[in-house]
Enzyme design. Structure first.
Site, PDB file in Angstrom:
ATOM      1  N   GLY A 186     -13.235  -3.065   9.742  1.00 18.58           N
ATOM      2  CA  GLY A 186     -11.840  -2.646   9.599  1.00 18.58           C
ATOM      3  C   GLY A 186     -11.074  -2.589  10.910  1.00 18.58           C
ATOM      4  O   GLY A 186     -10.179  -1.757  11.074  1.00 18.58           O
TER       5      GLY A 186
ATOM      6  N   ASP B 281      -8.988  -1.072   3.218  1.00 19.82           N
ATOM      7  CA  ASP B 281      -9.360  -0.840   4.616  1.00 19.82           C
ATOM      8  C   ASP B 281      -8.402   0.128   5.301  1.00 19.82           C
ATOM      9  O   ASP B 281      -8.827   1.074   5.972  1.00 19.82           O
ATOM     10  CB  ASP B 281      -9.375  -2.166   5.397  1.00 19.82           C
ATOM     11  CG  ASP B 281     -10.491  -3.098   4.967  1.00 19.82           C
ATOM     12  OD1 ASP B 281     -11.117  -2.837   3.924  1.00 19.82           O
ATOM     13  OD2 ASP B 281     -10.721  -4.095   5.666  1.00 19.82           O
TER      14      ASP B 281
ATOM     15  N   PRO C  65     -16.294  -3.289  16.854  1.00 16.44           N
ATOM     16  CA  PRO C  65     -16.511  -4.729  16.983  1.00 16.44           C
ATOM     17  C   PRO C  65     -15.415  -5.464  16.196  1.00 16.44           C
ATOM     18  O   PRO C  65     -15.083  -5.071  15.072  1.00 16.44           O
ATOM     19  CB  PRO C  65     -17.903  -4.952  16.390  1.00 16.44           C
ATOM     20  CG  PRO C  65     -18.211  -3.741  15.571  1.00 16.44           C
ATOM     21  CD  PRO C  65     -17.322  -2.633  16.030  1.00 16.44           C
TER      22      PRO C  65
ATOM     23  N   SER D 200      -8.784  -4.635  12.068  1.00 14.03           N
ATOM     24  CA  SER D 200      -7.343  -4.890  11.900  1.00 14.03           C
ATOM     25  C   SER D 200      -6.669  -3.714  11.192  1.00 14.03           C
ATOM     26  O   SER D 200      -5.539  -3.346  11.525  1.00 14.03           O
ATOM     27  CB  SER D 200      -7.102  -6.193  11.130  1.00 14.03           C
ATOM     28  OG  SER D 200      -7.503  -6.067   9.796  1.00 14.03           O
ATOM     29  N   ALA D 201      -7.367  -3.091  10.253  1.00 16.95           N
ATOM     30  CA  ALA D 201      -6.785  -1.940   9.542  1.00 16.95           C
ATOM     31  C   ALA D 201      -6.635  -0.759  10.493  1.00 16.95           C
ATOM     32  O   ALA D 201      -5.618  -0.050  10.463  1.00 16.95           O
ATOM     33  CB  ALA D 201      -7.671  -1.561   8.356  1.00 16.95           C
TER      34      ALA D 201
ATOM     35  N   GLY E  48     -16.093  -6.818   9.872  1.00 18.47           N
ATOM     36  CA  GLY E  48     -16.138  -6.093   8.598  1.00 18.47           C
ATOM     37  C   GLY E  48     -16.024  -4.597   8.756  1.00 18.47           C
ATOM     38  O   GLY E  48     -16.218  -3.850   7.806  1.00 18.47           O
TER      39      GLY E  48
ATOM     40  N   GLY F 138     -13.528  -8.176  13.981  1.00 24.89           N
ATOM     41  CA  GLY F 138     -13.807  -9.194  12.967  1.00 24.89           C
ATOM     42  C   GLY F 138     -15.200  -9.089  12.373  1.00 24.89           C
ATOM     43  O   GLY F 138     -15.766 -10.072  11.917  1.00 24.89           O
TER      44      GLY F 138
HETATM   45  C1  MEV Z   1     -12.590  -6.497   3.603  1.00 22.67           C
HETATM   46  O1  MEV Z   1     -12.921  -5.429   4.494  1.00 22.67           O
HETATM   47  C2  MEV Z   1     -12.807  -6.065   2.201  1.00 22.67           C
HETATM   48  C3  MEV Z   1     -12.477  -7.129   1.144  1.00 22.67           C
HETATM   49  O2  MEV Z   1     -12.757  -6.512  -0.125  1.00 22.67           O
HETATM   50  C4  MEV Z   1     -11.031  -7.556   1.185  1.00 22.67           C
HETATM   51  C5  MEV Z   1     -10.057  -6.458   0.766  1.00 22.67           C
HETATM   52  O3  MEV Z   1     -10.456  -5.473   0.144  1.00 22.67           O
HETATM   53  O4  MEV Z   1      -8.880  -6.643   1.091  1.00 22.67           O
HETATM   54  C6  MEV Z   1     -13.355  -8.349   1.271  1.00 22.67           C
END
Ligand code: MEV
Length: 292
Positions: free
Chosen positions: A87, A132, A81, A89-90, A85, A83
């Site tokens: 990862g 990430d 999914p 983009s990573a 959380g 955006g």
């Molecule tokens: C984002 O997946 C995690 C955060 O801690 C940002 C980061 O670590 O760069 C919110």
């Protein structure tokens, strides 16, 4: 059909505990998940173009931080999914760096993948911690800390408990959320330090759900305190706990995205999510670099 030049894969991730605090040098624990992104590069005339089932104005500038501006089609496929959380983009950054290496016939070290994927991640997120894309490349379960001399990554044994992921259906803006926490310092520094201490305790309790569950609950409360949870995420955490989860928390930057629930048996939490009309799934751990 254009000739394929190279391809690469990057795993998505879930942060078990420590998000946001990790940006300020505290530790975090994260796992690479069995979902991810594949990038395929092929030759074309003219400017490099991106083919993806989703659109994002940052995509081309981010990928062209490492790819040539001309001559490529970059085809992206993902079952993450976007955006939320997890990862995305990573995973894309790691997949792109690996596709480029595949094209060049190189076998980059973890250090080289980390450095190049960081160039992409900075375009997406500004000042990310590096967690990430480090876990996306490494696979498995890791403890991570942003050290003065570079990332400190410690592999951890994969636990036997399970994770259920509940999707709020809303994307969070990592760059804005990280900037928001930064703007609330120093008022949130105690909460960030407490998250760091909690991660150390979670690492010691990693294989003991009785001890780990309450630490995840406390982590969620601290993420509420630093202002990155939302009423929708709080409701999902509550739903999971009522359905028998050992602990539950938002995972990632917050502001939307997903909640993770630590469970012995995923079925009751999945059933409660289905009754509430919430998309939910179990997340397995992706193999490590060495085991791939
Ligand atoms: C984002 O997946 C995690 C955060 O801690 C940002 C980061 O670590 O760069 C919110």
């Amino acid at each position: 059909m254009a000739r394929e030049l190279g391809r690469g894969h990057g795993s998505g991730k879930l942060i078990l505990c420590g998000e946001h605090a990790v940006v300020y040098g505290h530790p975090a624990i994260a796992l690479a998940v069995d979902r991810g992104t594949r990038v395929t590069l092929s030759r074309r005339e003219g400017p490099t173009t991106i083919e993806a089932a989703f659109s994002d104005p940052r995509l081309r500038p981010a990928l062209c931080a490492v790819l040539p501006e001309h001559g490529l089609t970059v085809h992206i496929e993902t079952d993450l999914p976007i955006g939320r959380g997890m990862g995305s983009s990573a995973a894309l950054a790691v997949a792109t760096v690996r596709a480029l290496a595949d094209w060049r016939g190189e076998h980059p070290t973890a250090h080289a993948v980390f450095a190049s994927a960081f160039d992409i991640e900075r375009v997406f997120h500004g000042t990310p911690s590096g967690l990430d894309h480090a876990v996306s490349d490494r696979g498995g379960v890791v403890s991570y800390r942003k050290g003065p001399a570079g990332p400190e990554l410690t592999p951890l044994p994969t636990p036997s408990w399970r994770l259920v992921v509940l999707d709020s259906g809303v994307a969070g803006d990592t760059r804005a959320l990280v900037a928001g926490v930064s703007a609330r310092r120093p008022a949130v520094d105690r909460a960030l330090a407490r998250i760091g201490a909690l991660v150390d305790a979670a690492r010691a309790a990693l294989h003991d759900p009785d001890a780990l569950g309450p630490l995840l609950d406390e982590n969620h409360a601290l993420l509420q305190q630093i202002g990155v949870s939302t009423p929708a995420l709080d409701r999902l955490v509550d739903l999971a706990r009522r359905a028998g989860a050992r602990g539950a928390k938002l995972a990632g930057a917050g502001g939307g995205g997903v909640v993770l629930a630590l469970v012995d048996d995923p079925a009751p939490v999945l059933a409660a999510a289905a009754r509430a009309g919430v998309p939910a799934f179990t997340a397995g751990v992706a193999p490590t670099r060495e085991d791939r």
